[in-house]
Design an enzyme around this catalytic site. Structure first.
Site, PDB file in Angstrom:
ATOM      1  CB  SER A 156     -25.408  -7.544  13.787  1.00  0.00           C
ATOM      2  OG  SER A 156     -24.687  -8.597  13.251  1.00  0.00           O
TER       3      SER A 156
ATOM      4  CE  LYS B 274     -28.525 -10.905   9.380  1.00  0.00           C
ATOM      5  NZ  LYS B 274     -27.273 -10.649   8.752  1.00  0.00           N
TER       6      LYS B 274
ATOM      7  CD1 TRP C 192     -20.424 -12.623   9.488  1.00  0.00           C
ATOM      8  CD2 TRP C 192     -19.354 -14.048   8.157  1.00  0.00           C
ATOM      9  NE1 TRP C 192     -21.098 -13.819   9.533  1.00  0.00           N
ATOM     10  CE2 TRP C 192     -20.464 -14.722   8.721  1.00  0.00           C
ATOM     11  CE3 TRP C 192     -18.522 -14.766   7.267  1.00  0.00           C
ATOM     12  CZ2 TRP C 192     -20.764 -16.055   8.443  1.00  0.00           C
ATOM     13  CZ3 TRP C 192     -18.835 -16.098   6.990  1.00  0.00           C
ATOM     14  CH2 TRP C 192     -19.934 -16.718   7.577  1.00  0.00           C
TER      15      TRP C 192
ATOM     16  CG  HIS D 162     -19.961  -7.508  13.729  1.00  0.00           C
ATOM     17  ND1 HIS D 162     -20.651  -7.125  12.610  1.00  0.00           N
ATOM     18  CD2 HIS D 162     -20.864  -8.148  14.525  1.00  0.00           C
ATOM     19  CE1 HIS D 162     -21.913  -7.532  12.720  1.00  0.00           C
ATOM     20  NE2 HIS D 162     -22.058  -8.148  13.875  1.00  0.00           N
TER      21      HIS D 162
HETATM   22  C1  GTR Z   1     -23.468 -13.497  12.776  1.00  0.00           C
HETATM   23  C2  GTR Z   1     -24.298 -13.707  11.544  1.00  0.00           C
HETATM   24  C3  GTR Z   1     -24.530 -12.389  10.866  1.00  0.00           C
HETATM   25  C4  GTR Z   1     -24.905 -11.286  11.833  1.00  0.00           C
HETATM   26  C5  GTR Z   1     -24.317 -11.426  13.224  1.00  0.00           C
HETATM   27  C6  GTR Z   1     -25.020 -10.718  14.384  1.00  0.00           C
HETATM   28  O1  GTR Z   1     -23.105 -14.657  13.389  1.00  0.00           O
HETATM   29  O2  GTR Z   1     -23.612 -14.581  10.695  1.00  0.00           O
HETATM   30  O3  GTR Z   1     -25.476 -12.549   9.834  1.00  0.00           O
HETATM   31  O4  GTR Z   1     -26.262 -11.112  11.889  1.00  0.00           O
HETATM   32  O5  GTR Z   1     -24.268 -12.748  13.641  1.00  0.00           O
HETATM   33  O6  GTR Z   1     -26.217 -10.517  14.382  1.00  0.00           O
HETATM   34  O7  GTR Z   1     -24.319 -10.404  15.335  1.00  0.00           O
END
Ligand code: GTR
Length: 425
Positions: A262, A266, A355, A405
């Site tokens: 997540s 990045k 997402w 996720h």
């Molecule tokens: C979310 C965010 C994402 C992702 C995620 C995470 O809320 O919108 O870009 O990075 O968090 O890191 O768990």
């Protein structure tokens, strides 16, 4: 970027160190003066419109992209400080004597008064030589991954309590309570080292950042005017871990793989894009600001406006100017992936995590492919999105599984399969 200023010089030194050469100083125009284009910018066309046809021209383009991404999106960052590392403990008895755990405190600043990160390194005891190594920032602290009592629990690492849970207190740490995010016991016996650190030790994840490397460098090298957001800081932290890993005789310095989930996904991709010592990148469900496009073209996946509003500290202040006009970005995330070329990149996705834009991520691979081909690498061996649980194991790799996720043992099994294949083990 302006080489006459300290910030410009420092950035140039950083770029030169990371990219092995010095790019020509490029004064980039203000955001509103950039042309708008709904189409993806061509990675093989320079900012001034000239074509990129040779490897040599690609080197110049890659350096230019490093400057563009820093200027307009992730922010400028300091050159690496000299390596200051202290091995805090070494325990060869972990997992019935199969694994050696070491904890290395790495200073993140030139002076000893700045932030320190604790790199927990697990290596196989039966290895006959140096082994490849996964390096990964974690959310909850190294102590959540292993039961060892010796692992440091820095204040910055306390994980956010889950619903119905009490906050962790330093007196009752939950050692080994979340091993699944990075199952060391499963990975290391398959012939890989693992190096982990808590991302908050590098930079706290808070719009009102008050500790971490960005604050330290702003206080001590304020004239340099670094514009880095937290994502760049976490990526820079991965490279500080690599600084130590390449000195360790138990690690193969040509086989270091950055992994992250997540927001840390990045960072794992940005780290590999900027740091050529990283042999492979595996961003898991990294989405917007990672492997997902900024030109989203849908209403389901996260977009630039949303990410800048909810996480104003993640990117350079300049990136906020693209919130309502992402089509002015002179790159998209396929260019970040292309900066890794010809090194392998595996994008790991989940079908219910729209997402993070799994389709858009696949499009980014397709658009980066031409750079891999120019460099003589295979690129992406798929014409269309693969079905669920069908690994595309080409240098541009893709994996999508059913579910939400998260990151767990199932992903790690795929990562090891992919790394075995790409490292030809
Ligand atoms: C979310 C965010 C994402 C992702 C995620 C995470 O809320 O919108 O870009 O990075 O968090 O890191 O768990």
């Amino acid at each position: 970027m302006d080489c006459r200023t300290k910030a410009g010089c420092s950035l140039m030194m950083c770029l030169a160190a990371l990219l092995g050469g010095c790019a020509a100083p490029a004064p980039f125009p203000p955001v509103d003066a950039l042309p708008a284009s709904a189409d993806l910018p061509d990675p093989l066309v320079m900012f001034d419109g000239s074509p990129v046809r040779t490897r040599r021209q690609w080197s110049a383009r890659r350096a230019e992209l490093a400057g563009l991404f820093q200027h307009y999106m992730y922010g400028t960052m300091p050159a690496p400080p000299p390596l200051r590392a202290d091995v805090r403990f070494e325990d060869p008895s972990y997992l019935d004597g199969k694994i050696t755990l070491r904890e290395i405190a790495i200073g993140l600043t030139p002076d000893a008064d700045g932030p320190t990160m604790h790199l927990l390194v697990a290596t196989p005891n039966d290895a006959e030589g140096p082994v490849p190594c996964f390096i990964m920032p974690n959310f909850g602290g190294n102590h959540t991954l292993v039961t060892s009592e010796q692992v440091a629990i820095p204040a910055a690492s306390a994980p956010r309590p889950r619903q119905g849970q009490e906050a962790e207190s330093p007196a009752s740490p939950r050692r080994g309570n979340r091993p699944g995010r990075c199952p060391i016991d499963l990975i290391v016996p398959r012939g890989y080292a693992v190096a982990v650190f808590n991302y908050r030790e590098v930079e706290n994840d808070d719009p009102a950042a008050s500790r971490g490397v960005r604050t330290w460098y702003a206080r001590h090298e304020g004239d340099a005017g670094y514009t880095w957001g937290a994502v760049a800081a976490w990526a820079w932290g991965i490279s500080r871990g690599v600084d130590w890993l390449v000195t360790d005789p138990r690690i193969d310095p040509s086989a270091i793989i950055s992994v992250g989930h997540s927001r840390n996904g990045k960072a794992a991709l940005v780290a590999a894009a900027f740091d050529e010592r990283i042999a492979m990148a595996i961003p898991n469900q990294s989405g917007c600001g990672g492997a997902g496009p900024s030109r989203t073209g849908d209403t389901v996946s996260e977009n630039v406006e949303q990410i800048n509003r909810v996480f104003p500290h993640w990117f350079s202040p300049v990136f906020h100017q693209f919130s309502d006009q992402p089509e002015r970005l002179p790159f998209d995330q396929h260019c970040l992936i292309a900066m890794v070329a010809p090194r392998p990149v595996l994008l790991s996705c989940a079908d219910q995590d729209q997402w993070a834009n799994p389709d858009g991520q696949f499009r980014m691979l397709q658009a980066a492919d031409k750079v891999y081909r120019l460099l003589g690498a295979e690129g992406l061996a798929a014409d269309a999105m693969p079905p669920l649980e069908h690994l595309i194991d080409s240098p541009l790799g893709y994996w999508i599984r059913p579910g939400r996720h998260s990151l767990g043992s199932a992903e790690w099994d795929i990562y090891i399969r992919y790394a075995d294949r790409r490292l030809a083990r």
